[in-house]
Design a protein around this motif. Structure first.
Motif, PDB file in Angstrom:
ATOM      1  N   THR A 236       0.808  -1.226   0.000  1.00 28.48           N
ATOM      2  CA  THR A 236       0.000   0.000   0.000  1.00 28.48           C
ATOM      3  C   THR A 236       0.836   1.268   0.000  1.00 28.48           C
ATOM      4  OG1 THR A 236      -0.198  -0.177   2.411  1.00 28.48           O
ATOM      5  CG2 THR A 236      -2.017  -1.042   1.106  1.00 28.48           C
ATOM      6  N   CYS A 237       2.102   1.190   0.454  1.00 29.19           N
ATOM      7  CA  CYS A 237       2.893   2.417   0.621  1.00 29.19           C
ATOM      8  C   CYS A 237       4.249   2.372  -0.063  1.00 29.19           C
ATOM      9  CB  CYS A 237       3.157   2.688   2.100  1.00 29.19           C
ATOM     10  SG  CYS A 237       1.750   2.486   3.198  1.00 29.19           S
ATOM     11  N   GLY A 238       4.570   1.299  -0.749  1.00 30.76           N
ATOM     12  CA  GLY A 238       5.946   1.087  -1.182  1.00 30.76           C
ATOM     13  C   GLY A 238       6.445   2.073  -2.212  1.00 30.76           C
ATOM     14  N   MET A 239       5.546   2.555  -3.057  1.00 32.40           N
ATOM     15  CA  MET A 239       5.996   3.441  -4.126  1.00 32.40           C
ATOM     16  C   MET A 239       5.496   4.871  -3.902  1.00 32.40           C
ATOM     17  SD  MET A 239       7.915   1.359  -5.645  1.00 32.40           S
ATOM     18  CE  MET A 239       8.353   1.806  -7.351  1.00 32.40           C
ATOM     19  N   TYR A 240       5.449   5.287  -2.614  1.00 34.89           N
ATOM     20  CA  TYR A 240       5.039   6.647  -2.258  1.00 34.89           C
ATOM     21  C   TYR A 240       3.690   6.994  -2.881  1.00 34.89           C
ATOM     22  CZ  TYR A 240       9.926   6.519  -1.000  1.00 34.89           C
ATOM     23  OH  TYR A 240      11.131   6.160  -0.499  1.00 34.89           O
ATOM     24  N   ASP A 241       3.616   8.192  -3.506  1.00 35.22           N
ATOM     25  CA  ASP A 241       2.330   8.659  -4.020  1.00 35.22           C
ATOM     26  C   ASP A 241       1.956   8.003  -5.345  1.00 35.22           C
ATOM     27  OD1 ASP A 241       4.529   9.966  -5.006  1.00 35.22           O
ATOM     28  OD2 ASP A 241       3.534  11.869  -5.258  1.00 35.22           O
ATOM     29  N   ASN A 242       2.679   6.967  -5.703  1.00 42.51           N
ATOM     30  CA  ASN A 242       2.367   6.219  -6.918  1.00 42.51           C
ATOM     31  C   ASN A 242       2.001   4.776  -6.586  1.00 42.51           C
ATOM     32  OD1 ASN A 242       2.159   6.193  -9.749  1.00 42.51           O
ATOM     33  ND2 ASN A 242       4.136   5.139  -9.920  1.00 42.51           N
ATOM     34  N   SER A 243       1.808   4.505  -5.309  1.00 42.91           N
ATOM     35  CA  SER A 243       1.627   3.117  -4.871  1.00 42.91           C
ATOM     36  C   SER A 243       0.393   2.461  -5.477  1.00 42.91           C
ATOM     37  CB  SER A 243       1.520   3.062  -3.339  1.00 42.91           C
ATOM     38  OG  SER A 243       2.725   3.502  -2.752  1.00 42.91           O
ATOM     39  N   GLY A 244      -0.695   3.224  -5.590  1.00 47.42           N
ATOM     40  CA  GLY A 244      -1.921   2.649  -6.125  1.00 47.42           C
ATOM     41  C   GLY A 244      -1.758   2.245  -7.577  1.00 47.42           C
ATOM     42  N   GLU A 245      -1.177   3.127  -8.376  1.00 47.35           N
ATOM     43  CA  GLU A 245      -1.012   2.805  -9.792  1.00 47.35           C
ATOM     44  C   GLU A 245      -0.012   1.664  -9.970  1.00 47.35           C
ATOM     45  OE1 GLU A 245      -0.877   6.062 -12.432  1.00 47.35           O
ATOM     46  OE2 GLU A 245      -1.012   4.705 -14.162  1.00 47.35           O
ATOM     47  N   TRP A 246       1.035   1.647  -9.164  1.00 46.17           N
ATOM     48  CA  TRP A 246       2.004   0.551  -9.219  1.00 46.17           C
ATOM     49  C   TRP A 246       1.313  -0.791  -8.954  1.00 46.17           C
ATOM     50  CZ3 TRP A 246       6.976  -0.044 -10.667  1.00 46.17           C
ATOM     51  CH2 TRP A 246       7.652  -1.175 -10.245  1.00 46.17           C
ATOM     52  N   MET A 247       0.414  -0.814  -7.980  1.00 48.70           N
ATOM     53  CA  MET A 247      -0.306  -2.058  -7.687  1.00 48.70           C
ATOM     54  C   MET A 247      -1.139  -2.481  -8.896  1.00 48.70           C
ATOM     55  SD  MET A 247      -0.837  -4.518  -5.684  1.00 48.70           S
ATOM     56  CE  MET A 247       0.203  -3.866  -4.376  1.00 48.70           C
ATOM     57  N   VAL A 248      -1.803  -1.503  -9.537  1.00 46.72           N
ATOM     58  CA  VAL A 248      -2.618  -1.823 -10.708  1.00 46.72           C
ATOM     59  C   VAL A 248      -1.744  -2.312 -11.871  1.00 46.72           C
ATOM     60  CG1 VAL A 248      -4.026  -0.781 -12.536  1.00 46.72           C
ATOM     61  CG2 VAL A 248      -4.539  -0.305 -10.115  1.00 46.72           C
ATOM     62  N   ARG A 249      -0.683  -1.582 -12.148  1.00 44.15           N
ATOM     63  CA  ARG A 249       0.102  -1.858 -13.363  1.00 44.15           C
ATOM     64  C   ARG A 249       1.104  -2.993 -13.189  1.00 44.15           C
ATOM     65  NH1 ARG A 249      -2.318   1.270 -17.420  1.00 44.15           N
ATOM     66  NH2 ARG A 249      -2.738   3.335 -16.588  1.00 44.15           N
ATOM     67  N   VAL A 250       1.702  -3.113 -12.010  1.00 46.63           N
ATOM     68  CA  VAL A 250       2.778  -4.078 -11.813  1.00 46.63           C
ATOM     69  C   VAL A 250       2.338  -5.186 -10.852  1.00 46.63           C
ATOM     70  CG1 VAL A 250       5.208  -4.393 -11.190  1.00 46.63           C
ATOM     71  CG2 VAL A 250       4.450  -2.250 -12.251  1.00 46.63           C
ATOM     72  N   GLY A 251       1.679  -4.789  -9.776  1.00 46.96           N
ATOM     73  CA  GLY A 251       1.101  -5.796  -8.888  1.00 46.96           C
ATOM     74  C   GLY A 251       2.107  -6.547  -8.058  1.00 46.96           C
ATOM     75  N   LEU A 252       3.241  -5.905  -7.746  1.00 48.93           N
ATOM     76  CA  LEU A 252       4.256  -6.538  -6.896  1.00 48.93           C
ATOM     77  C   LEU A 252       4.641  -5.576  -5.782  1.00 48.93           C
ATOM     78  CD1 LEU A 252       6.669  -7.813  -9.716  1.00 48.93           C
ATOM     79  CD2 LEU A 252       5.134  -9.236  -8.338  1.00 48.93           C
ATOM     80  N   PRO A 253       4.470  -5.946  -4.531  1.00 48.61           N
ATOM     81  CA  PRO A 253       4.988  -5.107  -3.451  1.00 48.61           C
ATOM     82  C   PRO A 253       6.455  -4.800  -3.732  1.00 48.61           C
ATOM     83  CG  PRO A 253       3.694  -6.899  -2.535  1.00 48.61           C
ATOM     84  CD  PRO A 253       3.823  -7.159  -4.025  1.00 48.61           C
ATOM     85  N   ALA A 254       6.847  -3.540  -3.591  1.00 48.29           N
ATOM     86  CA  ALA A 254       8.186  -3.143  -4.028  1.00 48.29           C
ATOM     87  C   ALA A 254       8.705  -1.990  -3.214  1.00 48.29           C
ATOM     88  CB  ALA A 254       8.158  -2.761  -5.507  1.00 48.29           C
ATOM     89  N   LYS A 255       9.991  -1.731  -3.333  1.00 46.68           N
ATOM     90  CA  LYS A 255      10.618  -0.586  -2.672  1.00 46.68           C
ATOM     91  C   LYS A 255      11.850  -0.169  -3.447  1.00 46.68           C
ATOM     92  CE  LYS A 255      10.773   2.551   0.150  1.00 46.68           C
ATOM     93  NZ  LYS A 255      11.056   3.219  -1.118  1.00 46.68           N
TER      94      LYS A 255
END
Lengths: 410, 410, 410, 410
Positions: A236-255
């Protein structure tokens, strides 16, 4: 070269050919000298297999990629209840260095913004030296080798890290920092200056994917509960203010980290590490993000693409004389194909086979990476005199060497 | 009563005994009359099995629980690219009726706040009547039965829905609304007034868990890509400004409504529906949330508790005369146990068995729900004269009737 | 007792009788021991007249009341252009300790929140010791006497001031702090620990009202441009997130401190200082604010109640034998009445008068304070054998002693 | 041409020569056709004198410049207590069309953002037609002539005003709007479409400066309390997120509109109206703002440059035979010089004068505009055979025509 490695190499090649974008971090001179062309990607399965491509020998400072791992260490040491008194779980919707303290509690919004990461670091017990040793050993256990501090980077960060010191004093004043602000930030600067490679990062990520057990060393690093919380916060927070789109587009918890590294996790399956120094305005590696997104798409790694309920792809397996009859079903993804390959190797080592009849009637989906892996397995078997014959060559191509015919095999 | 149902019944009983908390929504008189004591929970696996407990015959208006499903319909109709021009993906960190339009694009932050939901509704093509028919039929397909509008609730919402009309005009002025503000909000009010039961909600959730195919009717509702995006947004934004903590504590993408319903999804495994009208200050069902959290903890449903890599729990299965020898491995969770049960029933129907030797040496974890399911299967088999004998009764208890002895059977 | 003092005494009495509200600051023990009952108010005109009521001999630490005065010193030293590179001018709409740095510039929003005040302090040149000396001497010049540091308060603040240190490091990291964070906050803690009385604060405020010249000592402290900017910022940002309502209700640029003091300025006319330790949730003196609001209302001090265009209240003044004929016009406020009184004293000293005919036909408004002052002047004159005869006793009451009769005069 | 007019003409000339900046509003075609070169400025004193320069005959739609005046009407009609239940007083720190509703109360932050302005409009009682008539007549009373609606602009605004309609529904849903959202916004669109000239705006502003009495028509429009509140809100919120800096740099409560107009008020002294269509990104007239800032600086109009305490500039005035002896003191600003000029004209009309001895020994400051006014008066007197002789020609230059005859002096 195995097919996964080949896939990674081709993928890096495509992205390396793109016109360069982004900018190497230069807030300290030690980072500015990074080789902007360096590019590496590693993938490590929960079976402990390591696939590497590009400049995997080049090391870089871990920076913010350290945050989820130190958070996991703190969770393992103190438990969720205690840690949650100091650090929250909500996305801040703000950049990495945002000052997001919750009204009321004074907790940093989450452990992956700087304020929360400094608090996490401060909660590791002991003298400053003991505390840093615990962190270094913990991150080394995640990576499966002893990590070293880049002293130049550490000194430079310490010299210019006034904003982080501000976050230290701020969280101290809120009563959520675990030690003095000067100590906490000093340990944090050292933690960020640990040098890693893309493969280190991938193994660290794979340790989270493997529920806290390093899949290469087989040693447990943190408990399952710590992993679960860490992955939840990364999601939910891994990619800062882009976390939601990252979840949609990539779908991998990341940092990601400003050193150019990114760690990504497919829980239960694999860890990924990428390295490419040029960053976008948010401080994320431009090529790293693009490479991860393409990897996720091509290999079907999105967390919400579950493989369906029939989790074993093998619905039947029997040996009749010198033939193995193997029936597969459902979706063939990376892990499925890897399991099938392993099973075939074992069967070939056990029985005097000349052919494998692969019934793919009930297979619904074949991910590209699975097709490649099966072909590679086919070629291996062929070299041992065993032909792998898919029931449907549209679905699963036969290994190339096998077209020559039954009789011509050596 | 099957063990899953028993577990649900017991769980509801515990929570129903808690002193009542929260307050039934009363912004329109039709909601205020809801029975505060009503309490129901349903669970539906991706195999289509429905487990129910409590007041599952009581219907209520779907309200915001409709949001992810209408979003999925729009994604299925228009594709991610088009929809992403109108609605964003980021958590807003704000309450449900927040006015979170992205600077620059003017998009609502995500599809699960009211502004984004109204935009999603507005994007369903056709005349207002056609559009609503598509929504009603789509949600009915998710639920597996024809849903009806509560006309009284619809009229009351329409009468008092000025804030939603404001969001309609606002998004219209930003160029992201798909039709006139009055039309869009009117369709939205009707959508929110559809009546559902806890079981309807659970089947809808299970349809997302099953990648878009209704597991009861077996009919496809939306494509896999739409499901992936919907689940991603539910994971990061589903519980408003509590989404991060919900992910940590419960780990199930979810969505609540002021009617008292909550939908929750364990991708690839099951859907859950709960119903209890009293709401907390955020507008979430108090008992519903508590029941879901306990369910997740007891049944090991947290999304980041992956079952490990050996996804089939059956490592070997062979029949020797009248005995079935079944070797299990890895983690035994709900889905694993359900699959094992099914396999045993099939084998018992096919072969003249008197005993099943269950080798659990390689089993690492047994979730409580799996233990219960296996015991239930044992009792069923015993009734048919077949004894189920676990190799380790600490790990997997034997069915209670079976202690009587070997000799007494058939 | 002169009428202004009487008015202040009565006003304090009324507010002291109110049930106590608010809470004495207790974040350091030295503040917690303050006498919650202490209550004082002083008013100082730009003519240098000092009116006092209540516990004016009690001193307290100046705390945030120092902010506008140090800002004025910095503006006087460096000029608006240089200072505006470091500190902005906008209300932050947030509490006193908000972290409101402007995106882009990194400047604190304004000089009256802590971050901006610390930056202002940091811009006073010299070694830390020289810098603090300049501040202490500057504030002493504003007050017209040498102010002393409360060492206990200073040490306690220094010990617990981590949030302020955070603001120091934060502004340092943005490049807007003028010296090291530790030095800047240390000077700031000393500045806040200077002890003042309500009268000191009133004289400081009156120095701003008098365009930078201390009206008591007649010494210039800062230039007019510095005053103009300081008053502008006090007007829009002085009362934190209540600044707009304060302007509407009270209409006096003002600044409060957690020591219980408040300074308020009526530009061109007077300064006010109040002291009462119990604070509201925002950190403002509860009684101090109420007393200032009532003072503003009763004395007609709202900044946007300009006295009208005919700024001299005397439209004609002529001596005919032993009578002075004085025609007044427009609004009679405090300053007008004070000027009239002075004029009458001068005329009485110059001419052998027995009566003053006061023509108030063209007077539009008489503020209560003006009526009281004129009566007091009337009594003074009567004591010298001169009767003051208003043309309209409804508008301006005659001095009470004067009813005794015409005959008693010389 | 009188000296004030000359000054305005020269000032416009300078700004008109600057390279054009900003962009004419084009959200509706009717505004886009505005003449980008049009430029006008008017200044109206509280004595009712009107000074004009530039395209003062060109009319434009009043737009947001109407906001403070309608707010004043509502305050006059309902009183502060009632109005404050609907609209707050705090700067929003956000752009004009921000959705700044206070948590808790649901009130728009202030009356000068669109949301607050629509609420203000909605509070004018009566049928929609009656309500608009009250607004039109009220604004006409402020302007001193009957204002007309631009029907084309009104219709266009009504057609495209979805964001404002959103604000209407939003405030309605919060219970602070006084009538239906459609009615309120329709009246608001008509109000914004009233056509005015720069002089109209200046007279409107001067009516506020003159405490609610139109200085040209001498008719009262609103009461003093309404003016005080209106000016307070203009001072803190008038220029949106630039209000604080505007107060520092210009020091005049002001309000701009997208039609290119700006109103500015120096309370107790004068009103200013400027017109130039090209706008900056915030929607303020670029040339209008620059012209106002320069006017404030050159003419010493900053609100916090009070004229000092000796409010009458004339300390003594006596006629000796054919000479008038006039002693001045303190600061000579626009209003002071205007008053002196008036006094001199009256004296010249009453007594057979040949010279005026102007004693400026006690004059501390002479604003440029005052020097010009005094010179102009000197020329007028010279034309009537009266020489105006300043005691210090450095401070106050003698009128140019007077150099002709040294010899003619006594």
């Amino acid at each position: 070269m195995d097919p996964v490695t080949s896939a990674l190499v081709r993928l890096l090649g495509r992205h390396a050919a793109d016109p360069p974008q982004g900018r190497v971090a230069d807030y300290i001179p030690e980072l500015a000298v990074a080789n902007a062309e360096a590019f590496a990607m590693s993938m490590v399965s929960v079976h402990g297999h390591v696939y590497e491509a590009g400049d995997v020998e080049q090391s870089f400072t871990i920076q913010s990629v350290s945050k989820p791992f130190v958070y996991a260490l703190v969770l393992a040491d103190l438990g969720l209840d205690e840690v949650s008194r100091h650090i929250g779980f909500e996305p801040s919707g703000e950049p990495f260095n945002a000052i997001s303290l919750e009204p009321g509690t004074g907790r940093p919004a989450n452990a992956l913004i700087n304020a929360g990461a400094i608090v996490a670091t401060s909660l590791i017990a002991g003298t400053p030296e003991e505390s840093f040793t615990r962190i270094r050993e913990g991150l080394s256990a995640f990576a499966g080798r002893t990590l070293e501090v880049d002293e130049q980077v550490y000194l430079s960060e310490a010299e210019t890290g006034d904003r982080n010191r501000a976050l230290g004093y701020l969280t101290l004043s809120q009563g959520v920092l675990g030690r003095s602000a000067q100590e906490a930030t000093d340990i944090y600067f050292r933690q960020c200056a640990l040098r890693v490679t893309a493969t280190d990062v991938a193994i660290m990520a794979a340790t989270l994917a493997n529920m806290g057990v390093n899949p290469v060393t087989r040693k447990p690093v943190v408990d399952e509960a710590a992993v679960r919380t860490t992955l939840s916060v990364m999601a939910t927070c891994g990619m800062y203010d882009n976390s939601g789109e990252w979840m949609v587009r990539v779908g991998l918890p990341a940092k990601s980290g400003v050193g150019g590294g990114i760690a990504a996790v497919l829980p239960g399956e694999l860890g990924l590490g990428v390295f490419s120094p040029p960053l976008d305005a948010r401080g994320n590696s431009v090529r790293g993000m693009a490479a991860l997104q393409e990897t996720s798409e091509r290999l079907g790694l999105h967390m919400f693409t579950p493989p369906g309920v029939h989790r074993s792809p093998v619905s039947a397996s029997s040996v009749e004389e010198d033939r193995l009859i193997l029936a597969l079903r459902g979706e063939l993804d990376f892990v499925a194909a890897e399991g099938i390959g392993r099973h075939l190797q074992e069967m070939a080592a056990t029985f005097p086979l000349t052919a494998v009849d692969l019934d793919v009637t009930d297979v619904t989906v074949v991910r590209p990476i699975a097709a490649e892996l099966l072909q590679a397995t086919g070629r291996d078997l062929l070299a041992r005199g065993i032909r792998l014959i898919p029931s449907d060559r549209e679905k699963v191509p036969e290994a190339e060497g096998s077209r020559d015919g039954d009789s011509s095999k050596d």
